[in-house]
Scaffold this active site. Structure first.
Site, PDB file in Angstrom:
ATOM      1  N   THR A  56      36.643 -23.409 -63.324  1.00  0.00           N
ATOM      2  CA  THR A  56      36.602 -24.553 -64.235  1.00  0.00           C
ATOM      3  C   THR A  56      37.582 -24.370 -65.390  1.00  0.00           C
ATOM      4  O   THR A  56      37.901 -23.230 -65.768  1.00  0.00           O
ATOM      5  CB  THR A  56      35.162 -24.692 -64.797  1.00  0.00           C
ATOM      6  N   ASP A  57      37.986 -25.480 -65.990  1.00  0.00           N
ATOM      7  CA  ASP A  57      38.838 -25.397 -67.177  1.00  0.00           C
ATOM      8  C   ASP A  57      38.042 -24.941 -68.399  1.00  0.00           C
ATOM      9  O   ASP A  57      38.628 -24.613 -69.437  1.00  0.00           O
ATOM     10  CB  ASP A  57      39.525 -26.742 -67.463  1.00  0.00           C
ATOM     11  N   GLU A  58      36.708 -24.902 -68.283  1.00  0.00           N
ATOM     12  CA  GLU A  58      35.889 -24.527 -69.450  1.00  0.00           C
ATOM     13  C   GLU A  58      36.120 -23.073 -69.871  1.00  0.00           C
ATOM     14  O   GLU A  58      35.781 -22.693 -70.987  1.00  0.00           O
ATOM     15  CB  GLU A  58      34.408 -24.796 -69.180  1.00  0.00           C
ATOM     16  N   ILE A  90      30.640 -30.944 -55.366  1.00  0.00           N
ATOM     17  CA  ILE A  90      32.028 -30.880 -54.895  1.00  0.00           C
ATOM     18  C   ILE A  90      32.075 -30.375 -53.451  1.00  0.00           C
ATOM     19  O   ILE A  90      32.804 -30.916 -52.612  1.00  0.00           O
ATOM     20  CB  ILE A  90      32.893 -29.994 -55.827  1.00  0.00           C
ATOM     21  N   TYR A 105      27.603 -20.613 -69.483  1.00  0.00           N
ATOM     22  CA  TYR A 105      28.197 -21.078 -68.221  1.00  0.00           C
ATOM     23  C   TYR A 105      29.665 -20.677 -68.132  1.00  0.00           C
ATOM     24  O   TYR A 105      30.083 -20.023 -67.174  1.00  0.00           O
ATOM     25  CB  TYR A 105      28.059 -22.601 -68.090  1.00  0.00           C
ATOM     26  N   LEU A 149      20.358 -23.816 -51.683  1.00  0.00           N
ATOM     27  CA  LEU A 149      19.621 -25.066 -51.929  1.00  0.00           C
ATOM     28  C   LEU A 149      18.742 -24.928 -53.179  1.00  0.00           C
ATOM     29  O   LEU A 149      17.523 -25.059 -53.123  1.00  0.00           O
ATOM     30  CB  LEU A 149      18.797 -25.493 -50.704  1.00  0.00           C
ATOM     31  N   ASP A 187      21.200 -16.865 -50.248  1.00  0.00           N
ATOM     32  CA  ASP A 187      21.683 -16.574 -51.602  1.00  0.00           C
ATOM     33  C   ASP A 187      22.958 -15.735 -51.524  1.00  0.00           C
ATOM     34  O   ASP A 187      22.975 -14.696 -50.827  1.00  0.00           O
ATOM     35  CB  ASP A 187      20.567 -15.785 -52.327  1.00  0.00           C
ATOM     36  N   ALA A 202      27.621 -21.936 -57.510  1.00  0.00           N
ATOM     37  CA  ALA A 202      27.473 -21.533 -58.906  1.00  0.00           C
ATOM     38  C   ALA A 202      26.301 -22.279 -59.507  1.00  0.00           C
ATOM     39  O   ALA A 202      25.914 -23.336 -59.022  1.00  0.00           O
ATOM     40  CB  ALA A 202      28.744 -21.870 -59.692  1.00  0.00           C
ATOM     41  N   ALA A 243      31.339 -18.562 -69.848  1.00  0.00           N
ATOM     42  CA  ALA A 243      31.535 -17.104 -69.897  1.00  0.00           C
ATOM     43  C   ALA A 243      31.263 -16.477 -68.533  1.00  0.00           C
ATOM     44  O   ALA A 243      31.957 -15.553 -68.107  1.00  0.00           O
ATOM     45  CB  ALA A 243      30.623 -16.487 -70.955  1.00  0.00           C
ATOM     46  N   SER A 244      30.256 -16.995 -67.829  1.00  0.00           N
ATOM     47  CA  SER A 244      29.963 -16.440 -66.495  1.00  0.00           C
ATOM     48  C   SER A 244      31.071 -16.805 -65.513  1.00  0.00           C
ATOM     49  O   SER A 244      31.441 -16.001 -64.656  1.00  0.00           O
ATOM     50  CB  SER A 244      28.593 -16.911 -65.994  1.00  0.00           C
ATOM     51  N   LYS A 245      31.632 -18.002 -65.641  1.00  0.00           N
ATOM     52  CA  LYS A 245      32.750 -18.379 -64.762  1.00  0.00           C
ATOM     53  C   LYS A 245      33.987 -17.544 -65.106  1.00  0.00           C
ATOM     54  O   LYS A 245      34.713 -17.102 -64.214  1.00  0.00           O
ATOM     55  CB  LYS A 245      33.065 -19.871 -64.886  1.00  0.00           C
TER      56      LYS A 245
HETATM   57  P1  NAD Z   1      26.646 -28.074 -58.135  1.00  0.00           P
HETATM   58  O1  NAD Z   1      25.746 -27.511 -59.174  1.00  0.00           O
HETATM   59  O2  NAD Z   1      26.569 -29.518 -57.810  1.00  0.00           O
HETATM   60  O3  NAD Z   1      26.442 -27.286 -56.763  1.00  0.00           O
HETATM   61  C1  NAD Z   1      26.283 -25.897 -56.711  1.00  0.00           C
HETATM   62  C2  NAD Z   1      25.792 -25.521 -55.321  1.00  0.00           C
HETATM   63  O4  NAD Z   1      25.679 -24.098 -55.259  1.00  0.00           O
HETATM   64  C3  NAD Z   1      24.409 -26.111 -54.994  1.00  0.00           C
HETATM   65  O5  NAD Z   1      24.419 -26.652 -53.690  1.00  0.00           O
HETATM   66  C4  NAD Z   1      23.489 -24.889 -55.080  1.00  0.00           C
HETATM   67  O6  NAD Z   1      22.374 -24.977 -54.211  1.00  0.00           O
HETATM   68  C5  NAD Z   1      24.431 -23.764 -54.686  1.00  0.00           C
HETATM   69  N1  NAD Z   1      24.005 -22.458 -55.229  1.00  0.00           N
HETATM   70  C6  NAD Z   1      23.649 -22.185 -56.507  1.00  0.00           C
HETATM   71  N2  NAD Z   1      23.304 -20.885 -56.601  1.00  0.00           N
HETATM   72  C7  NAD Z   1      23.478 -20.324 -55.374  1.00  0.00           C
HETATM   73  C8  NAD Z   1      23.308 -19.022 -54.844  1.00  0.00           C
HETATM   74  N3  NAD Z   1      22.882 -18.017 -55.611  1.00  0.00           N
HETATM   75  N4  NAD Z   1      23.602 -18.805 -53.542  1.00  0.00           N
HETATM   76  C9  NAD Z   1      24.032 -19.824 -52.753  1.00  0.00           C
HETATM   77  N5  NAD Z   1      24.192 -21.079 -53.190  1.00  0.00           N
HETATM   78  C10 NAD Z   1      23.933 -21.326 -54.498  1.00  0.00           C
HETATM   79  O7  NAD Z   1      28.125 -27.663 -58.590  1.00  0.00           O
HETATM   80  P2  NAD Z   1      29.495 -28.452 -58.396  1.00  0.00           P
HETATM   81  O8  NAD Z   1      29.626 -29.431 -59.495  1.00  0.00           O
HETATM   82  O9  NAD Z   1      29.619 -28.884 -56.983  1.00  0.00           O
HETATM   83  O10 NAD Z   1      30.523 -27.276 -58.690  1.00  0.00           O
HETATM   84  C11 NAD Z   1      30.995 -26.437 -57.643  1.00  0.00           C
HETATM   85  C12 NAD Z   1      31.945 -25.414 -58.222  1.00  0.00           C
HETATM   86  O11 NAD Z   1      33.022 -26.073 -58.891  1.00  0.00           O
HETATM   87  C13 NAD Z   1      31.295 -24.505 -59.266  1.00  0.00           C
HETATM   88  O12 NAD Z   1      31.779 -23.202 -59.076  1.00  0.00           O
HETATM   89  C14 NAD Z   1      31.767 -25.077 -60.606  1.00  0.00           C
HETATM   90  O13 NAD Z   1      31.857 -24.058 -61.567  1.00  0.00           O
HETATM   91  C15 NAD Z   1      33.132 -25.606 -60.222  1.00  0.00           C
HETATM   92  N6  NAD Z   1      33.616 -26.751 -61.025  1.00  0.00           N
HETATM   93  C16 NAD Z   1      32.855 -27.882 -61.156  1.00  0.00           C
HETATM   94  C17 NAD Z   1      33.357 -28.956 -61.894  1.00  0.00           C
HETATM   95  C18 NAD Z   1      32.568 -30.244 -62.031  1.00  0.00           C
HETATM   96  O14 NAD Z   1      33.014 -31.150 -62.776  1.00  0.00           O
HETATM   97  N7  NAD Z   1      31.455 -30.429 -61.329  1.00  0.00           N
HETATM   98  C19 NAD Z   1      34.612 -28.881 -62.491  1.00  0.00           C
HETATM   99  C20 NAD Z   1      35.351 -27.701 -62.325  1.00  0.00           C
HETATM  100  C21 NAD Z   1      34.849 -26.652 -61.589  1.00  0.00           C
END
Ligand code: NAD
Length: 340
Positions: free
Chosen positions: A140-142, A15, A165, A38, A62, A86, A167-169
């Site tokens: 997230t809606d989860e 995203i 997952y 990354l 990080d 995340a 629960a952590s969110k």
């Molecule tokens: P993703 O897993 O594709 O990307 C996560 C990014 O975070 C990666 O680039 C990773 O390298 C980075 N990352 C992970 N741990 C890190 C750390 N400790 N420090 C710095 N960077 C770190 O996730 P996504 O699908 O793009 O989701 C992004 C956010 O949106 C998340 O918070 C997720 O909970 C939320 N979300 C996602 C969805 C979905 O359908 N994908 C829906 C609702 C909410």
């Protein structure tokens, strides 16, 4: 928006890497610092379109590294945060929950502390120059758990997370909330349904269906395939985030969803139908590759969003209809997987 420098965390993920080019384009005055560790889920190739933009800077690191985060705030004079970073894959949280607690809970805490110390004075008033500073938490809606056949999640739905997952969110959402109520930090949270679109990691449902279909392998669908998700095109999520960040009310939560409920088996069938149309096989339909596999532990049955609040308060509405969004998505992955 006046001149501001926004720290975007996790901007190399699915995203975030859709959001950053859109956001830089939308706001010509702002700069973006993208902090991303990354992990396996981050991919800088998805940000090639902005890497030479003078208003964009990438830092590998990080979010749990408090001294790094503090120095990024001070050296770049960070005025706002949009926090995507995340661990995001439910299956991985079942196999190994620890990284989820570390990044999603401790990482969010580290960012909140840096924001509080950078933007607020001892009495929790805003420091000069940081009066409008905002922390937008992407969730997230989860966190709301699982629905039955009917009903919708909205901002008043009680939290009931079921996986490590979610629960952590949920924990991170509560921390963000507490910084508003305790310190008056200007926070907003958005809780979105399942996203689909370009740049998603191979491990997620829609890329997996396309990849396995193209490889001539079994397309694995959990259980009986009846689990329902509410799908939103990633660009529509990006515009929703922009609306919440720009115009949302401090301390508020906004749920975001596309009103596109489909169960997993119908998603697989739709994708196979698109592939049959674009790349017809000589020997039958791609649907013949669909195979049911052992269900995910604790698999939530249904998620669905009532997005009335963001629509009426902020005027947001999704632009993509599901069939054309899914077709564009399939085209993007065909291009990706056929290059490999
Ligand atoms: P993703 O897993 O594709 O990307 C996560 C990014 O975070 C990666 O680039 C990773 O390298 C980075 N990352 C992970 N741990 C890190 C750390 N400790 N420090 C710095 N960077 C770190 O996730 P996504 O699908 O793009 O989701 C992004 C956010 O949106 C998340 O918070 C997720 O909970 C939320 N979300 C996602 C969805 C979905 O359908 N994908 C829906 C609702 C909410």
């Amino acid at each position: 928006m006046s001149s501001r420098t926004i720290l975007i965390t996790g901007g190399a993920g699915f995203i975030g890497s859709n959001f950053i080019p859109f956001f830089l384009d939308e706001h010509q005055e702002i700069s973006v610092v993208n902090l991303d560790k990354l992990t396996y889920a981050g991919n800088l190739n998805h940000l090639i379109e902005v890497e030479n933009n003078k208003r964009y800077k990438f830092i590998k690191g990080d979010i749990c590294d408090a001294s790094l985060v503090r120095s990024i705030f001070s050296e770049n004079r960070i005025t706002d945060v949009i926090h995507f970073a995340a661990e995001s894959h439910v299956d991985n949280s079942i196999a190994g929950p620890e990284a989820f607690i570390q990044t999603n809970v401790n990482g969010t805490f580290t960012l909140l502390e840096a924001a509080r110390k950078s933007w607020l004075d001892e009495g929790n008033g805003a420091k000069t120059g940081f009066e409008t500073s905002r922390f937008h938490h992407i969730s997230t809606d989860e966190v709301y758990g699982s629905l039955g056949e009917s009903g919708f999640f909205d901002e008043n739905t009680p939290y009931a997370p079921n996986s490590p997952y979610s629960a952590s969110k949920a924990s991170s959402d509560f921390l963000v909330r507490s910084y508003y109520h305790t310190y008056g930090l200007n926070v907003v949270t958005s809780n979105c349904s399942n996203n689909y679109g370009p740049k998603q990691h191979d491990e997620k449902l829609i890329p997996t269906i396309i990849r396995k279909a193209l490889a001539g392998e079994e397309i694995p669908i959990y259980g009986d395939g009846k689990n329902v998700r509410d799908w939103l095109y990633v660009q529509d999520h990006c515009s929703g985030i922009n609306d919440v960040f720009t115009n949302g009310r401090a301390g508020e939560t906004y749920v975001i969803g596309g009103n596109n409920e489909y169960n997993n088996i119908s998603i697989a069938q739709k994708i196979c139908g698109i592939l049959d149309d674009i790349l017809p096989k000589k020997n039958g339909s791609f649907t013949n590759q669909i195979a049911f596999v052992k269900d995910r532990l604790g698999h939530d049955f249904r998620y669905a969003i009532d997005a009335t609040k963001i629509k009426t308060e902020l005027g947001w509405k999704p632009q993509s209809d599901f069939d054309s969004g899914l077709r564009d998505t399939v085209m993007w992955y065909i291009n990706k997987y056929q290059k490999v």
